[in-house]
Design a protein around this motif. Structure first.
Motif, PDB file in Angstrom:
ATOM      1  N   ASP A 150       0.941  -1.165  -0.168  1.00 47.82           N
ATOM      2  CA  ASP A 150      -0.084   0.124  -0.023  1.00 47.82           C
ATOM      3  C   ASP A 150       0.815   1.191   0.117  1.00 47.82           C
ATOM      4  OD1 ASP A 150      -2.206  -1.393   0.126  1.00 47.82           O
ATOM      5  OD2 ASP A 150      -2.770  -1.332   1.924  1.00 47.82           O
ATOM      6  N   ASN A 151       2.036   1.055   0.715  1.00 47.90           N
ATOM      7  CA  ASN A 151       3.010   2.346   0.837  1.00 47.90           C
ATOM      8  C   ASN A 151       3.569   2.769  -0.708  1.00 47.90           C
ATOM      9  OD1 ASN A 151       2.993   0.655   3.287  1.00 47.90           O
ATOM     10  ND2 ASN A 151       3.341   2.654   3.914  1.00 47.90           N
ATOM     11  N   PHE A 155      10.112   5.349   2.307  1.00 55.82           N
ATOM     12  CA  PHE A 155       9.902   5.947   3.731  1.00 55.82           C
ATOM     13  C   PHE A 155      11.210   5.116   4.651  1.00 55.82           C
ATOM     14  CE2 PHE A 155       6.898   2.441   3.949  1.00 55.82           C
ATOM     15  CZ  PHE A 155       7.139   1.609   4.897  1.00 55.82           C
TER      16      PHE A 155
END
Ligand SMILES: *[C@@H]1O[C@H](CO)[C@@H](O)[C@H](O)[C@H]1NC(C)=O
Ligand SMILES: *[C@@H]1O[C@H](CO)[C@@H](O)[C@H](O)[C@H]1NC(C)=O
Length: 307
Positions: A150-151, A155
């Motif tokens: 989903d990301n 990050f």
């Protein structure tokens, strides 16, 4: 007590002290029979299994010869080869989950990544960072790649663990989601060479210590390209999962040929299998040799070329 009796007493006392001293000094000798293999024995075993003779016996013939072989012969060669250790690793440590998601790391001195500044590329995360977190704990900088989560942005997952929403493949491209998830999304796929350039981990300024790859079928093209362009030349440990076929597609001669060609190339670059783990979920009955086998193997290799 007569003087003579006293002398005998002293003599016996000294003799018993000497006996105790000898027993303490040579206890290793007396206890040896009950001890398990010592590290020196394991090292010896390790050296023997690295001898060319043993490895040659396991070599995969050239593609031209493979293409001429029967399906039965290919099936036999493939499973025998991929499931046979070629070298011994004495210190194997589990990194990440004990079940699916974790991988082995060989911590023998000659193959262990440097605890200060080692670099790991981890391909295929599927929301399970357990391997990545453990490798960071070990001391490595870890780059975790997965375009199907989903990301969709880079990050920092934790100290020294960097996530990138990108996949690995044989060429840089945008591709449809092969895994067949809900909506047809475009995934960014790159070669390992591209990632090394992108993050300035070029072969000249930074060694790539460990590559882990569990990428549902992309492993064939990704590894073939990386082996060919030299981006795995400095890698100490390569671990990957093979997928003979996906989504229930039938197994053909080509399925075995592909992976035998890949395994031959991996061997020629110096990577030797020290253990192969079987994923129970991949079990199947093979009509060709009428035996139970596995469609996927978690292959763990160390590079004997960069000792
Ligand atoms: C392939 O098989 C044929 C027939 O069995 C044989 O004549 C030929 O020499 C083989 N070629 C190779 C490369 O092994
Ligand atoms: C990654 O995605 C998950 C699930 O959508 C979300 O809970 C998490 O906060 C995201 N993490 C970052 C750092 O974006």
């Amino acid at each position: 007590m007569t003087k003579r009796q006293r002398l005998i007493m002293i003599f016996l006392l000294i003799m018993s002290y000497l006996l105790v001293a000898v027993l303490i000094l040579y206890k290793d000798f007396f206890l040896f029979q009950n001890q398990p293999l010592s590290t020196t024995d394991l090292k010896l075993h390790c050296a023997t299994s690295k001898s060319p003779l043993q490895i040659d016996a396991k070599l995969i013939p050239h593609e031209k010869v493979l293409r001429n072989m029967s399906m039965f012969a290919l099936v036999q060669l493939y499973f025998r080869y991929i499931e046979s250790p070629q070298v011994t690793c004495s210190s194997v440590k589990r990194k990440g989950n004990v079940q699916d998601g974790g991988w082995q790391l060989c911590e023998d001195l000659e193959y262990a990544p440097d605890k200060n500044g080692c670099l790991v590329y981890s391909y295929g995360i599927n929301n399970d960072f357990s391997f990545d977190d453990d490798m960071a704990k070990y001391g490595c900088e870890v780059h975790s790649f997965d375009p199907t989560m989903d990301n969709k942005t880079d990050f920092l997952r934790g100290e020294r663990v960097y996530f990138h929403p990108r996949g690995v493949g044989g060429i840089d491209k945008q591709a449809n989601d092969l895994v067949g998830s809900k909506d047809l999304q475009m995934l960014q796929i790159d070669t390992i060479a591209t990632h090394r350039r992108m993050f300035k981990h070029g072969p000249k300024n930074r060694r790539l210590d460990v590559v882990k790859m569990d990428v549902e079928g992309y492993e064939f093209e990704a590894l073939m390209t990386a082996l060919h362009d030299g981006s795995l030349d400095d890698v100490r440990q390569l671990v990957f999962e093979t997928h003979l076929t996906l989504n229930g597609r039938p197994l053909t001669k080509e399925s075995y040929l592909k992976f035998l060609i890949l395994l031959r190339k991996i061997h020629s670059k110096g990577f030797r299998i020290y253990t192969t783990l079987l994923n129970e979920a991949c079990g199947f009955f093979n009509e060709v040799d009428q035996r139970d086998h596995f469609l996927c193997h978690e292959v763990h290799t160390v590079n004997v070329n960069i000792l």
